[in-house]
Design a protein around this motif. Structure first.
Motif, mmCIF file in Angstrom:
data_model
loop_
_atom_site.group_PDB
_atom_site.id
_atom_site.type_symbol
_atom_site.label_atom_id
_atom_site.label_comp_id
_atom_site.label_asym_id
_atom_site.label_seq_id
_atom_site.Cartn_x
_atom_site.Cartn_y
_atom_site.Cartn_z
ATOM 1 N N LEU B 14 0.894 -0.924 -0.036
ATOM 2 C CA LEU B 14 -0.051 0.167 -0.235
ATOM 3 C C LEU B 14 1.166 1.408 -0.231
ATOM 4 C CD1 LEU B 14 -2.900 -0.668 2.387
ATOM 5 C CD2 LEU B 14 -2.816 -0.226 -0.159
ATOM 6 N N PRO B 19 -3.498 2.563 -6.549
ATOM 7 C CA PRO B 19 -4.434 2.939 -5.676
ATOM 8 C C PRO B 19 -5.073 1.442 -3.957
ATOM 9 C CG PRO B 19 -4.791 3.474 -8.310
ATOM 10 C CD PRO B 19 -3.176 2.910 -7.982
ATOM 11 N N VAL B 20 -5.456 1.534 -3.347
ATOM 12 C CA VAL B 20 -5.743 0.455 -2.619
ATOM 13 C C VAL B 20 -6.126 -0.168 -3.073
ATOM 14 C CG1 VAL B 20 -6.912 0.219 -0.168
ATOM 15 C CG2 VAL B 20 -6.311 2.705 -0.857
ATOM 16 N N MET B 301 -14.204 4.408 -6.326
ATOM 17 C CA MET B 301 -14.182 4.454 -5.303
ATOM 18 C C MET B 301 -14.184 3.598 -3.673
ATOM 19 S SD MET B 301 -12.847 5.624 -1.747
ATOM 20 C CE MET B 301 -13.563 7.769 -2.218
ATOM 21 N N GLY B 304 -14.505 -0.051 -5.141
ATOM 22 C CA GLY B 304 -13.673 -0.873 -6.127
ATOM 23 C C GLY B 304 -12.854 -1.479 -4.907
ATOM 24 N N PHE B 403 -9.368 5.699 4.535
ATOM 25 C CA PHE B 403 -9.732 5.356 3.009
ATOM 26 C C PHE B 403 -10.514 6.290 2.340
ATOM 27 C CE2 PHE B 403 -7.867 0.577 3.409
ATOM 28 C CZ PHE B 403 -6.194 1.336 3.431
ATOM 29 N N LYS B 406 -10.196 9.604 2.425
ATOM 30 C CA LYS B 406 -9.138 10.424 1.740
ATOM 31 C C LYS B 406 -9.674 10.697 0.365
ATOM 32 C CE LYS B 406 -4.626 10.998 0.735
ATOM 33 N NZ LYS B 406 -5.053 12.199 -0.206
ATOM 34 N N GLY B 407 -10.310 9.208 -0.452
ATOM 35 C CA GLY B 407 -10.760 9.185 -1.692
ATOM 36 C C GLY B 407 -11.535 10.504 -1.684
ATOM 37 N N VAL B 408 -12.239 11.577 -0.763
ATOM 38 C CA VAL B 408 -13.109 12.415 -0.841
ATOM 39 C C VAL B 408 -12.443 13.918 -0.855
ATOM 40 C CG1 VAL B 408 -14.800 11.429 -1.228
ATOM 41 C CG2 VAL B 408 -14.376 12.917 0.785
ATOM 42 N N ALA B 409 -11.080 13.458 -0.240
ATOM 43 C CA ALA B 409 -10.099 14.990 0.277
ATOM 44 C C ALA B 409 -9.460 15.523 -0.775
ATOM 45 C CB ALA B 409 -9.112 14.463 1.464
ATOM 46 N N LYS B 414 -3.251 15.242 3.608
ATOM 47 C CA LYS B 414 -2.948 13.660 3.453
ATOM 48 C C LYS B 414 -3.305 13.025 3.998
ATOM 49 C CE LYS B 414 0.194 16.277 1.045
ATOM 50 N NZ LYS B 414 0.037 16.310 -0.516
ATOM 51 N N THR B 415 -2.699 11.259 3.554
ATOM 52 C CA THR B 415 -3.147 10.214 4.546
ATOM 53 C C THR B 415 -2.878 10.025 6.429
ATOM 54 O OG1 THR B 415 -2.871 8.904 3.012
ATOM 55 C CG2 THR B 415 -2.735 7.979 4.850
ATOM 56 N N THR B 416 -1.449 11.179 6.140
ATOM 57 C CA THR B 416 -1.068 10.836 7.811
ATOM 58 C C THR B 416 -1.605 12.412 8.555
ATOM 59 O OG1 THR B 416 0.478 12.762 7.081
ATOM 60 C CG2 THR B 416 1.304 10.529 7.394
ATOM 61 N N TYR B 419 -4.905 9.928 9.515
ATOM 62 C CA TYR B 419 -3.899 8.926 10.436
ATOM 63 C C TYR B 419 -4.374 9.244 11.704
ATOM 64 C CZ TYR B 419 -3.545 4.979 7.413
ATOM 65 O OH TYR B 419 -3.471 3.914 6.212
ATOM 66 N N HIS C 73 -9.629 6.373 -7.395
ATOM 67 C CA HIS C 73 -9.143 5.272 -6.429
ATOM 68 C C HIS C 73 -8.629 6.246 -5.531
ATOM 69 C CE1 HIS C 73 -11.949 2.750 -8.430
ATOM 70 N NE2 HIS C 73 -11.018 2.607 -10.109
ATOM 71 N N VAL C 74 -8.623 5.204 -4.295
ATOM 72 C CA VAL C 74 -7.897 6.637 -3.398
ATOM 73 C C VAL C 74 -6.321 5.680 -3.551
ATOM 74 C CG1 VAL C 74 -9.229 4.588 -1.476
ATOM 75 C CG2 VAL C 74 -8.053 6.707 -0.953
ATOM 76 N N ARG C 75 -5.791 6.747 -3.008
ATOM 77 C CA ARG C 75 -4.060 5.710 -2.706
ATOM 78 C C ARG C 75 -4.142 6.292 -1.712
ATOM 79 N NH1 ARG C 75 -0.890 5.968 -8.212
ATOM 80 N NH2 ARG C 75 -2.632 6.894 -9.444
ATOM 81 N N ASP C 77 -0.305 7.850 0.759
ATOM 82 C CA ASP C 77 0.183 9.295 -0.520
ATOM 83 C C ASP C 77 1.525 9.154 0.394
ATOM 84 O OD1 ASP C 77 -0.953 10.355 1.749
ATOM 85 O OD2 ASP C 77 -1.634 11.814 0.756
ATOM 86 N N HIS C 178 -10.366 17.219 -6.484
ATOM 87 C CA HIS C 178 -11.788 17.026 -6.539
ATOM 88 C C HIS C 178 -12.230 18.864 -6.840
ATOM 89 C CE1 HIS C 178 -12.972 13.053 -5.306
ATOM 90 N NE2 HIS C 178 -11.911 13.078 -4.996
#
Ligand code: NA
Ligand code: NA
Lengths: 332, 449, 179
Positions: B14, B19-20, B301, B304, B403, B406-409, B414-416, B419, C73-75, C77, C178
């Motif tokens: 990952l 993509p996840v 998303m 998926g 997830f 994050k997908g709509v942000a 950032k992911t961090t 988290y 698709h979410v990653r 990052d 987006h």
């Protein structure tokens, strides 16, 4: 030379907690392993593992699983000839139906119906009489049924739709909320034990006695090619184990229903047990007969099966009336 | 063993940033093949036969995908996302949140509190996390960022309030637990109300505390260009709140009045949102089309990930991964407090990796008879587990809420941030879980049979 | 040349996206219609109720391809974000070949028997008045995964172009933002 160990996989339509259905399967697998001295083992996957409760016929047919535990009437959409091997509205009771399966030509007809699918089907335990469902309001006449919104799947739904009910599909997870809020007026689930666990009695106090599933037989489905590969000994072991496990389930289920019923009578005095008025039942019977006649019109095998069931029912019912019915009636 | 290695490989894979959804899929392909080869070699078959065996496993995938397709409860995902996007595009969501935030006056954190409240309302109409987290992400993340909220607080608030749907009825977690525990779903729904509302209260309290001590985390809202007296401004704010609030009440009302099932209520919401946009002269077919296109992208998303994850759990299951977990759970002690504490810890830890359905069906059935033997009230115990499981949606690395958000942000989130943002909320959930364990009477629950 | 190819793939994906968007709105109207019919008119057709999840299925199955083109698709990052455009492109190209395409082909091919079974048995709904021709909706499972393989090729071409520096990445929404 030592024979290679036979390892089979079985897919259940049910989740892992649905006793006694699951017990029947576990029982069967255990007997197979013991009787074969460990040479024949069957791994059981509940629906949470394969995630396809109603995909088990396909999976057995395509050889992805050697066996399944399910119910034949689920396959009506695939092959209408498979419909009658579970139970039929106004059909036989469990003892009558078992007699039909083993002595009245039922097994032969089932083999014939499943042959085009390269599968064998065996009785897999009986739930006995299922209840007619939970209603928010009492049904006093045929008019009360008209426009009623009910969740009742399959052929029984078709019969009721003919009487003017609105048959509604609702995801199991939303049944409780929908019935509570009046999104639907009635629903059919399984039987006392399981229904109470869903809590339907709190929101729809009228509990109607059954008409549509007098003796639901579950089934073991076996891929025929895989079955033929078994040694004669293993074939016989499997047959015996399936037959004994299904008989055991019939008994266990009877016991569970007995217990559930006893507790319902004492713990839930507000549940109102009702039978449908004669007018309603007559209309249901008529609709049922018409639908079946229509369905069997260009289906010779279906017609053969239904005729065989009808003939056996007529014959066996005379004895049931003479024995059990009069005994119950005279001693109540 | 393969099952455990799978999780670590997935974790590393990952990090590459592909993509996840497809990373889960790829890991399942690799391990499916490995499992096939290992199996074949143990039967003295060739490697090639093993590869074919591994590939054959994927013939189970259409069945699993088909189950997702005809699970009508999941329709709530596109429907709620669409409603969220229409509310966002017509700027109604912004007005709602801004006005609510404004009504909190000088009090900082008003926007975040409003987000929690809207999240709680949405939670009462769906139990699908993908629907509520994403809808909340679309509706309130841009607004909070616009008002310079800390990204961590903003994302944490959204993930946590979007996940409320799991504990506030209706909820899939509770329905499954009702099945596993064999207790009426209605009883669980009733029992979950107070614990769920306590979470809402605790989130609000936390936001107030953070805003109080950290000036910059959650600034108070001043609506620019709003003229007139203070009273006039408050009136305007109230006026702006009413329509979107009416919409949300319409959604809930349609369930309570028996017009629609919870899932169907999401469609009522989508149509209602278009109606509102029309009332505010923001409606156009172009807007609907854009909103639908955006909905498709985000819905895909979410699904998926679900499809990738179902492949992953398929390989995990078929390679015996859950057998290891089961074995571990069988060794739990038979004494009440030891049993409760260890089972809660185990579920929490497993929640980092395995999804709640697997936990409910693999782990919980092992716990039920032990709990029964000790005389623990199944309703209480089920609520403890539900509370614990909803946390699993938030716990890194595999918490789906993370997830989804994050997908709509926007890219600057950032992911961090996410988290780190959820950690305080996870802590709050653990605290509530502990209170629920030690003082169940607070929530009207009876710990013993 | 490669830009032209990329353009072609984008157009196909956009078409799928617009089609799916329409289906999504139809699905919502379908659900709404069923609610109205049941509550106000006490009627309802099982076929229309089943149509809901048929449309829903199309949205999720076809949408996956559109979302790939849109980079929706979410990653995770944590590392990806700090990488140079060229390195990102390499991850995407390798990922598509190693992660995406085999997975899609396995599912697409693995679904063949599943669809054929529904087709040869003329599978229909088991509920009264339900939809017939179940194989069609089932066929969308392999179809959508082969479509995904097709879209992946466009995705690869796009990333080759990015690697070559043939265009500005921001034009192509590769950052996943987006609008
Ligand atoms: Na039933
Ligand atoms: Na909920």
């Amino acid at each position: 030379a030592a024979e290679k160990k036979v390892k089979w996989k079985l897919a259940m339509t049910w989740g892992p907690t649905l006793t006694p259905f699951t017990t029947a399967v576990e029982n069967m697998a255990k007997m197979v392993e013991t009787m074969s001295g460990g040479d024949f083992v069957i791994r059981i996957d509940a629906a949470n593992k394969h995630k396809a409760p109603f995909g088990v016929l396909d999976m057995v047919k395509l050889g992805q699983y050697e066996m399944a535990h399910s119910a034949s009437y689920y396959w009506k959409g695939k092959d209408v000839n498979l419909l009658p091997f579970s139970t039929m509205p106004f059909g036989m009771t469990a003892p009558e139906q078992y007699a039909w399966f083993y002595h009245g030509g039922g097994m032969e007809l089932m083999e014939k119906a499943y042959a085009p699918h390269n599968m064998l089907s065996f009785p897999g335990g009986n739930t006995g009489n299922q209840m007619g469902g939970w209603f928010r309001k009492e049904i006093k006449s045929l008019d009360d049924l008209k426009g009623l919104k009910m969740r009742i799947p399959g052929f029984a739904g078709e019969v009721l739709a003919k009487l003017g009910l609105t048959v509604t599909n609702i995801a199991p997870g939303e049944l409780y909320t929908s019935l509570e809020r009046g999104t639907i007026d009635a629903l059919e689930w399984v039987g006392p034990g399981m229904d109470i666990k869903m809590g339907f009695h709190k929101i729809a106090p009228y509990y109607y006695t059954g008409w549509h599933e007098p003796a639901t037989e579950l089934q073991f489905l076996v891929n025929k090619k895989e079955f033929d590969k078994l040694s004669d000994k293993n074939k016989e072991i499997l047959r015996v184990a399936m037959r004994l496990a299904s008989y055991d389930m019939y008994i266990e289920n009877y016991h569970m229903s007995t217990d559930a019923w006893a507790s319902i009578a004492t713990e839930y005095p507000n549940i109102k047990i009702k039978t449908f008025p004669k007018e309603v039942l007559d209309a249901m019977k008529k609709a049922n007969d018409e639908l079946l006649a229509d369905m069997a019109k260009d289906q010779p095998l279906l017609k053969e099966i239904l005729d065989s069931q009808k003939a056996y029912l007529t014959k066996s019912r005379a004895w049931t009336e003479m024995s059990d019915y009069l005994y119950l009636k005279d001693n109540l | 063993m393969i099952g455990i290695i799978m999780f670590f490989v997935a974790l590393v894979a990952l990090l590459f940033g592909f993509p996840v959804a497809f990373t889960f899929g790829a890991v399942s392909v690799v391990f499916g093949l490995i499992a096939g080869i290992v199996e074949a070699l143990s039967y003295d078959q060739s490697v090639m036969e093993g590869i074919i065996e591994g590939i054959n496993m994927f013939a189970f995938m259409p069945h699993r995908i088909y189950s997702i397709m005809n699970n009508t409860i999941l329709m709530a995902v596109p429907l709620f996302i669409f409603m969220g996007i229409v509310l966002q595009k017509s700027r109604l969501a912004e007005k709602l949140l801004e006005s609510m935030g404004f009504l909190f006056g000088e009090l900082r954190g008003g926007l975040a509190i409003s987000t929690v409240l809207v999240g709680a309302l949405l939670a009462a109409s769906t139990g699908v996390v993908g629907a509520s987290v994403v809808a909340m992400g679309v509706i309130s993340l841009p607004v909070m960022l616009k008002y310079n909220y800390s990204r961590r607080l903003a994302t944490g608030t959204i993930c946590a309030s979007g996940t409320l749907g799991q504990i506030i009825p209706p909820s899939i977690v509770l329905i499954i637990l009702g099945d596993v525990f064999q207790v009426p779903v209605g009883d669980l729904f009733e029992a979950a109300v107070w614990p769920g509302l306590s979470l809402v209260g605790a989130y609000i309290l936390y936001i107030l505390i953070v805003a109080f001590f950290n000036k910059d985390a959650a600034p108070a809202i001043q609506i620019e260009g709003s003229a007139g007296t203070k009273g006039r401004q408050v009136f305007n704010a109230l006026k702006a709140i009413v329509p979107p609030l009416v919409l949300i009440i319409l959604v809930l009302g349609s369930i309570f009045a028996g017009v629609a099932t919870p899932t169907e209520s999401a469609a009522v919401g989508g149509i209602g949102a278009m109606g509102l946009a029309w009332m505010y002269k923001e409606f156009s077919f172009k807007m609907v089309h854009e909103a639908a296109l955006e909905t498709v992208k985000i819905t895909a998303m979410v699904f998926g990930i679900l499809i990738g994850a179902t492949a992953f759990s398929m390989v995990f299951t078929y390679t015996g991964g859950d057998a290891i977990v089961e074995e571990f759970m069988m060794g739990l002690p038979g004494e009440k407090w030891g049993f409760i504490i260890l089972s809660m810890l185990a579920i929490m830890v497993l929640g980092f990796f395995i999804d709640f359905i697997e936990i409910s069906y693999i782990i919980v059935p092992i716990l039920v008879p032990i709990a029964e033997a000790i005389g623990i009230n199944p309703v209480w115990f089920a609520i403890l587990i539900a509370m614990n499981l909803q946390t699993s949606f938030l716990t890194p690395p595999f918490g789906f809420s993370l997830f989804y958000l994050k997908g709509v942000a926007p890219p600057e989130v950032k992911t961090t941030h996410i988290y780190k943002g959820v950690i305080p909320f996870i802590s709050i959930q653990v605290i509530i879980l502990i209170i629920l364990t030690v003082f169940p009477e607070f929530f009207g629950l009876n710990p013993l049979l | 040349m490669l830009l032209k190819i990329e353009n072609f793939f984008n157009k196909v994906a956009d078409f799928i996206g617009h089609l799916t968007a329409v289906l999504m709105v139809l699905m919502m109207l379908n659900v709404f219609y069923d609610v109205i019919m049941r509550y106000f008119f006490n009627t309802g057709s099982i076929a229309m109720q089943e149509m809901e999840w048929h449309l829903f299925s199309l949205v999720i199955l076809l949408g996956v391809s559109y979302s790939l083109k849109e980079d929706g698709h979410v990653r995770v990052d944590v590392i990806y974000d700090r990488l140079h455009v060229k390195k990102k492109a390499i991850i995407n190209i390798v990922g598509a070949f190693v992660f995406l395409i085999p997975f899609s082909i396995f599912i697409g091919t693995g679904s063949f028997d599943f669809v054929m079974e529904a087709y040869t048995s003329h599978e229909i709904s088991g509920d009264p008045g339900g939809l017939t021709h179940r194989w069609i909706i089932k066929a969308f499972i392999p179809a959508s995964f082969y479509l995904l393989v097709f879209t992946s090729i466009g995705f690869i071409v796009k990333n080759i172009n990015l690697y070559r520096g043939a265009h500005n990445p921001h034009q192509h929404n590769l950052e996943g933002e987006h609008k």
